[in-house]
Design a protein around this motif. Sequence first.
Motif, short mmCIF file in Angstrom:
data_model
loop_
_atom_site.label_atom_id
_atom_site.label_comp_id
_atom_site.label_asym_id
_atom_site.label_seq_id
_atom_site.Cartn_x
_atom_site.Cartn_y
_atom_site.Cartn_z
N ARG A 171 31.74 12.08 55.67
CA ARG A 171 31.77 12.90 54.46
C ARG A 171 31.11 12.19 53.28
O ARG A 171 31.21 10.97 53.15
CB ARG A 171 33.22 13.20 54.07
CG ARG A 171 33.81 14.36 54.85
CD ARG A 171 35.18 14.67 54.34
NE ARG A 171 35.16 15.36 53.04
CZ ARG A 171 36.17 16.11 52.60
NH1 ARG A 171 37.24 16.24 53.33
NH2 ARG A 171 36.10 16.71 51.44
N THR A 172 30.49 12.98 52.40
CA THR A 172 29.96 12.44 51.16
C THR A 172 31.15 12.09 50.27
O THR A 172 32.06 12.90 50.13
CB THR A 172 29.12 13.50 50.42
OG1 THR A 172 28.35 14.19 51.39
CG2 THR A 172 28.24 12.89 49.35
N PRO A 173 31.14 10.91 49.64
CA PRO A 173 32.27 10.58 48.76
C PRO A 173 32.41 11.56 47.60
O PRO A 173 31.41 12.08 47.09
CB PRO A 173 31.92 9.18 48.24
CG PRO A 173 30.95 8.63 49.22
CD PRO A 173 30.19 9.81 49.76
N VAL A 174 33.62 11.80 47.18
CA VAL A 174 33.93 12.65 46.03
C VAL A 174 33.92 11.74 44.79
O VAL A 174 34.55 10.67 44.81
CB VAL A 174 35.30 13.32 46.21
CG1 VAL A 174 35.70 14.11 44.98
CG2 VAL A 174 35.29 14.23 47.44
N ASN A 175 33.22 12.15 43.76
CA ASN A 175 33.18 11.36 42.53
C ASN A 175 34.37 11.71 41.65
O ASN A 175 34.52 12.85 41.23
CB ASN A 175 31.90 11.65 41.75
CG ASN A 175 30.68 11.09 42.43
OD1 ASN A 175 30.72 9.99 42.99
ND2 ASN A 175 29.59 11.83 42.41
N VAL A 176 35.20 10.72 41.36
CA VAL A 176 36.38 10.92 40.53
C VAL A 176 36.22 10.10 39.24
O VAL A 176 36.14 8.87 39.30
CB VAL A 176 37.66 10.49 41.26
CG1 VAL A 176 38.89 10.72 40.38
CG2 VAL A 176 37.81 11.23 42.59
N THR A 177 36.14 10.79 38.11
CA THR A 177 36.06 10.11 36.82
C THR A 177 37.46 9.99 36.23
O THR A 177 38.20 10.99 36.18
CB THR A 177 35.14 10.87 35.85
OG1 THR A 177 33.82 10.90 36.40
CG2 THR A 177 35.10 10.21 34.48
N VAL A 178 37.81 8.80 35.78
CA VAL A 178 39.11 8.58 35.13
C VAL A 178 38.85 8.00 33.75
O VAL A 178 38.23 6.94 33.62
CB VAL A 178 40.00 7.61 35.94
CG1 VAL A 178 41.33 7.38 35.23
CG2 VAL A 178 40.24 8.15 37.35
N THR A 179 39.32 8.68 32.71
CA THR A 179 39.20 8.14 31.36
C THR A 179 40.48 7.39 31.01
O THR A 179 41.54 7.66 31.56
CB THR A 179 38.96 9.23 30.30
OG1 THR A 179 40.19 9.90 30.04
CG2 THR A 179 37.92 10.25 30.76
N GLY A 180 40.36 6.42 30.11
CA GLY A 180 41.54 5.61 29.78
C GLY A 180 41.91 4.73 30.95
O GLY A 180 43.08 4.38 31.15
N GLU A 196 28.79 11.86 34.91
CA GLU A 196 27.63 12.21 35.73
C GLU A 196 28.07 12.47 37.19
O GLU A 196 28.65 11.62 37.84
CB GLU A 196 26.61 11.05 35.68
CG GLU A 196 25.34 11.26 36.46
CD GLU A 196 24.44 12.35 35.88
OE1 GLU A 196 24.25 12.35 34.64
OE2 GLU A 196 23.95 13.19 36.65
N GLY A 197 27.83 13.67 37.65
CA GLY A 197 28.13 14.01 39.04
C GLY A 197 29.61 14.10 39.38
O GLY A 197 29.97 14.17 40.56
N ALA A 198 30.47 14.12 38.37
CA ALA A 198 31.92 14.11 38.65
C ALA A 198 32.36 15.40 39.34
O ALA A 198 31.99 16.50 38.93
CB ALA A 198 32.71 13.93 37.35
N ASN A 199 33.14 15.25 40.39
CA ASN A 199 33.75 16.40 41.07
C ASN A 199 35.18 16.62 40.58
O ASN A 199 35.67 17.76 40.54
CB ASN A 199 33.78 16.19 42.59
CG ASN A 199 32.42 15.87 43.17
OD1 ASN A 199 32.14 14.72 43.51
ND2 ASN A 199 31.56 16.84 43.24
#
Length: 329
Positions: A2-11, A79-82
């Motif tokens: 599977r293509t990795p899922v992009n997870v953005t976390v702020t803080g 950028e690219g976040a899922n």
Amino acid sequence: TRTPVNVTVTGAAGQIGYALLFRIASGHLLGADVPVKLRLLEIPQGVKAAEGTAMELDDCAFPLLKGIDIFDDPNQGFEGANVALLVGARPRTKGMERGDLLAANGGIFKPQGKAINDHAADDIKVLVVGNPANTNALIAQAAAPDVPAERFTAMTRLDHNRALTQLAQKTGASVEDIKRLTIWGNHSATQYPDIFQASVAGKPAIEAIGGDEKWLADEFIPTVAKRGAAIIEARGASSAASAANAAIDHVHTWVNGTAEGDWTSMGIPSDGSYGVPEGLISSFPVTTKDGKYEIVQGLDINEFSRARIDASVKELAEERDAVRELGLI
Ligand code: NAX
């Protein structure tokens, strides 16, 4: 593979971030077979600490973790976040008026919403944890006109989980025996944890508590609503691991679905259901399936519940009016 899922976390360098990132990386957010790439967004002063956390993530050798990048620019961070978990926020400090708090958070969530609009992946799902969560979600959503409004959600799952345990302890049941509990309204002291639709081991919850409306009004509801303050009082710091756990639960349920015969609570844009003005980001009972949620319809709302839902929704409308006046939405 599977293509990795992009997870953005702020803080990411904060205390919730520290409790959250390791569980995302170990597969609890999306599933034990879903590879992830982490994108950590901090303010410049937080970058060094985020780098330290990233070193520890490396040292866990998580098989599902396919990369970690750290940013102090929202345009790059999203950028690219899922999936985007918006945790970093401006806390209320002593003497701060509500207007100041909303304005300070507008300065964070408006540009982040814009960055999500311009840079995130088409399937982006957003959870706002940073307080005031519902209104911060509204600000981010308003700044992202190209993203479907329903992708912006606010966290009331911690309140939901707190309510489950309080009811379980009162009735001597186990949390998994409790179904169809609801948090309505704002993630604030006005929130309404509703057990009138709930069941405990197959029996109406109200019967399971022996019809004790006094316990409901004077103990259960305030205990759930003021739990955050009680944790600060006891721990000397605000809820962190339990908040991170609730964020994991929120996204996991959104992506992977609710169980048959049960539902969860999510802060979501109202479609006008149950008299909640359209567009307010309010907590509702929702079922989820295939990455989409739906408000549970047709529930009978008694007078006890009506008054409390209305009071919390009124507060949300006031917050919306205040941020509108500040030009944030
Ligand atoms: P911390 O102060 O430990 O961490 C916040 C982090 O956010 C800091 O590292 C800070 O540098 C960073 N940050 C600030 N502005 C930022 C920006 N513009 N972009 C990226 N990062 C930024 O707070 P923590 O205890 O982790 O709590 C985070 C937020 O969650 C707070 O707003 C808090 O009120 C809220 N909570 C929400 C809950 C909920 O149920 N919805 C419960 C727990 C928690 O109280």
